[in-house]
Write an enzyme that holds these catalytic residues in place. Structure first.
Site, mmCIF file in Angstrom:
data_model
loop_
_atom_site.group_PDB
_atom_site.id
_atom_site.type_symbol
_atom_site.label_atom_id
_atom_site.label_comp_id
_atom_site.label_asym_id
_atom_site.label_seq_id
_atom_site.Cartn_x
_atom_site.Cartn_y
_atom_site.Cartn_z
ATOM 1 N N CYS A 80 0.822 -1.210 0.000
ATOM 2 C CA CYS A 80 0.000 0.000 0.000
ATOM 3 C C CYS A 80 0.856 1.261 0.000
ATOM 4 C CB CYS A 80 -0.893 -0.030 1.246
ATOM 5 S SG CYS A 80 -2.012 1.346 1.301
ATOM 6 N N ARG A 111 -12.182 -1.825 -15.898
ATOM 7 C CA ARG A 111 -12.180 -1.341 -17.273
ATOM 8 C C ARG A 111 -12.537 -2.465 -18.238
ATOM 9 N NH1 ARG A 111 -7.359 1.627 -19.215
ATOM 10 N NH2 ARG A 111 -6.068 0.772 -17.555
HETATM 11 P P1 RVP Z 1 -0.652 -6.907 4.091
HETATM 12 O O1 RVP Z 1 -1.161 -8.089 4.871
HETATM 13 O O2 RVP Z 1 0.328 -6.080 4.852
HETATM 14 O O3 RVP Z 1 -0.122 -7.305 2.757
HETATM 15 O O4 RVP Z 1 -1.890 -5.934 3.871
HETATM 16 C C1 RVP Z 1 -3.070 -6.356 3.241
HETATM 17 C C2 RVP Z 1 -4.063 -5.214 3.291
HETATM 18 O O5 RVP Z 1 -3.566 -4.086 2.537
HETATM 19 C C3 RVP Z 1 -5.396 -5.512 2.663
HETATM 20 O O6 RVP Z 1 -6.246 -6.280 3.465
HETATM 21 C C4 RVP Z 1 -5.943 -4.109 2.412
HETATM 22 O O7 RVP Z 1 -6.514 -3.535 3.562
HETATM 23 C C5 RVP Z 1 -4.677 -3.322 2.088
HETATM 24 N N1 RVP Z 1 -4.521 -3.109 0.647
HETATM 25 C C6 RVP Z 1 -4.864 -3.914 -0.373
HETATM 26 N N2 RVP Z 1 -4.525 -3.305 -1.525
HETATM 27 C C7 RVP Z 1 -3.993 -2.136 -1.166
HETATM 28 C C8 RVP Z 1 -3.493 -1.112 -2.082
HETATM 29 O O8 RVP Z 1 -3.376 -1.322 -3.275
HETATM 30 N N3 RVP Z 1 -3.163 0.042 -1.536
HETATM 31 N N4 RVP Z 1 -3.974 -2.021 0.165
#
Ligand code: RVP
Length: 539
Positions: free
Chosen positions: A354, A453
């Site tokens: 993220c 898309r």
């Molecule tokens: P991690 O377990 O640290 O990989 O985190 C997973 C979480 O990150 C998901 O459950 C979601 O809340 C968040 N996420 C998923 N996609 C993205 C993004 O593209 N920003 N973030």
């Protein structure tokens, strides 16, 4: 409860401990007005900045006595939640994580997957249906082989999936017309041409021992033993492949004491929804058998979530369970709890893939957010008599982060990166520079968002900016082995804290913040590691 009443526990437990532990203090989590904006007084902290200080453990505190049972959905004082999990783990609502195979594997261990919603409602409902119609011991193929493919394709598939037995169907789908089967005994890499067509070396369907779809698992296993075969393709009356039963799985379905089943003995599964197409998506998911839904949004403190929950309540009452989120503070929790959310998910920007914090400058350290929200949950329970479980979502890197999050008050954890590494995740296994990896991409990445898309026939515009990245994670093998390994550590740490249940852990845990220097001390230091592929180095 735990983090917020340490003073009280210190006094109670003074007879058991001979040292003065350092406790976190959460003075005032309401933001203060300074100039125009309001500021949170506390800095924003994350799991790696904390450690658990062990407490007194009695001779009863042994891992085999620990229960990891935890509520999934809201319940009133004196009542039982309608869904309880056997382990506090759910898999992230992500394309790279939660498909049917992972959902089945996780339900077998006692947790729940939320099938990803970033696909058409029909596709998502089909995935839910696959989980609900799965019969223990019957494996759905992930082979894509057709008779016209080549030995090179077989080897590539074997490399990608790790499987040596591959059914062949006319169109390469898991339920296409069954044409035959390929095992590693059917070819010799050193002798056969890579371009040799599959049809020339597979065991053709007419020569395979198969069973029809009405055969019970016991009967299938009897056939496997009597006919001395290693696998038994299950084929329907039209000659289409349904599933496979493997000799090696004979005992495994018997040894799953924690598996999570509904009243019809089908695996429990969740599904992600969004705040836009719920009127179309929710009925399909409920019809397919989804046991619980979750609104998937990176920012959940919004009227859109209320409108979504209101619509569900209007059409299904409280019989459809729906979680909401994500929020990072007490106000967000109270809002969603008042809206009727069955659980509330915490976390903005802490996910491994993220980049929301970098892109938009919103978020909060995961530990600070969790502590704040869990305090609000406990207050809400005291005031209303309704317990709304909290899910800590994202940012779990080490197994000890799981225990910390549970000690800080999380009822269960949502994990993405963790599950993406396993055989059962829907992504490809690749060999990159001599190491096996799996692909893992964020739901906010261009790759994930492209579905809209394509599925909407190009109606949706290209993204202006992304909030997630596309990445690799180290391949880690089967889900079962990894989950067992992680939870063994959680159970053992709980015993060190004198806790046999998660509620007890929350109550008894004593947590200290660590300095940057202690962080260095926590890993191997001042030595030369012999094994450069050791577990710790791998992360
Ligand atoms: P991690 O377990 O640290 O990989 O985190 C997973 C979480 O990150 C998901 O459950 C979601 O809340 C968040 N996420 C998923 N996609 C993205 C993004 O593209 N920003 N973030």
């Amino acid at each position: 409860m735990c983090c917020l009443s340490y003073q009280q526990h210190t006094t109670q437990r003074a007879t058991h401990v001979s040292f003065q532990a350092v406790y976190i203090t959460v003075q005032d989590v309401e933001p203060k007005e300074i100039g125009m904006a309001k500021f949170f007084e506390e800095e924003s902290h994350t799991f790696s900045e904390y450690l658990l200080v062990p407490g007194y453990s009695s001779s009863k505190n042994i891992p085999s006595n620990v229960s990891l049972e935890t509520p999934l959905v809201r319940y009133a004082k004196g009542e039982k939640p309608s869904i309880t999990m056997h382990i506090p783990m759910v898999s992230a609502i992500m394309q790279a994580v939660s498909g049917p195979r992972l959902a089945i594997a996780l339900a077998q261990e006692g947790g729940i997957s939320f099938i990803y919603g970033s696909q058409s409602p029909e596709n998502e409902a089909q995935m839910v249906r696959e989980v609900k119609s799965y019969k223990a011991g019957f494996v759905i193929s992930d082979s894509t082989l057709t008779p016209d493919m080549t030995l090179a394709d077989v080897l590539e598939l074997k490399e990608r999936t790790g499987h040596t037995t591959m059914p062949v169907t006319e169109d390469g789908t898991p339920t296409g017309k069954f044409c035959g089967i390929v095992t590693s005994r059917d070819y010799r890499v050193s002798r056969d041409e890579p371009q040799k067509p599959v049809r020339e070396f597979m065991t053709a369907a007419s020569d395979c021992i198969t069973a029809n779809a009405r055969t019970s698992l016991k009967e299938c296993n009897d056939i496997i033993w009597e006919q001395k075969v290693n696998q038994l393709p299950i084929v329907d009356d039209n000659g289409n492949l349904v599933s496979l039963v493997f000799r090696k799985d004979y005992d495994s379905h018997k040894s799953r004491p924690d598996e999570l089943l509904d009243e019809h003995k089908r695996y429990i599964v969740g599904a992600g929804i969004n705040t836009r197409d719920y009127a179309q998506r929710v009925p399909l998911l409920i019809d397919a058998g989804a046991d619980v839904l979750c609104i998937d949004s990176s920012e959940g403190f919004s009227e859109w979530q209320k409108l979504t929950i209101d619509w569900i309540r209007e059409h299904y009452g409280t019989s459809v369970k729906v979680g909401a989120g994500n929020v990072v503070d007490a106000a967000g929790f109270r809002y969603l709890a008042d809206c009727g959310a069955d659980f509330v998910k915490v976390g903005i920007g802490g996910g491994s893939i993220c980049i929301t914090r970098e892109q938009k400058g919103i978020g909060r350290g995961q530990a600070s957010a969790l502590i704040d929200v869990c305090r609000a949950r406990d207050e809400y329970y005291e005031q209303t008599g309704v317990y709304v479980p909290v899910c800590s979502d994202g940012g779990i890197v080490y197994d000890y982060h799981m225990t910390l999050a549970l000690a800080m008050g999380a009822d269960f954890l949502m994990l993405g990166r963790y599950f993406a590494r396993f055989d059962e995740s829907p992504t490809r296994r690749l060999n990159v520079n001599g190491s096996y990896v799996k692909e893992y991409w964020g739901e906010g990445s261009a790759r994930a968002r492209n579905w809209a898309r394509y599925d909407l026939g190009g109606k949706k515009k290209a993204l202006s900016f992304v909030e997630g990245v596309d990445s690799y994670v180290p391949y880690a093998g089967p889900l079962k082995d990894n989950v067992e390994g992680s939870l063994t550590k959680v159970r053992s740490t709980m015993c060190n804290c004198g806790a046999l249940t998660l509620a007890e852990l929350r109550d008894k845990a004593r947590i200290t913040r660590v300095s940057a220097t202690s962080l260095v001390e926590g890993g191997a230091h001042d030595v030369m590691l012999k094994d450069s592929n050791s577990d710790m180095n791998f992360r």
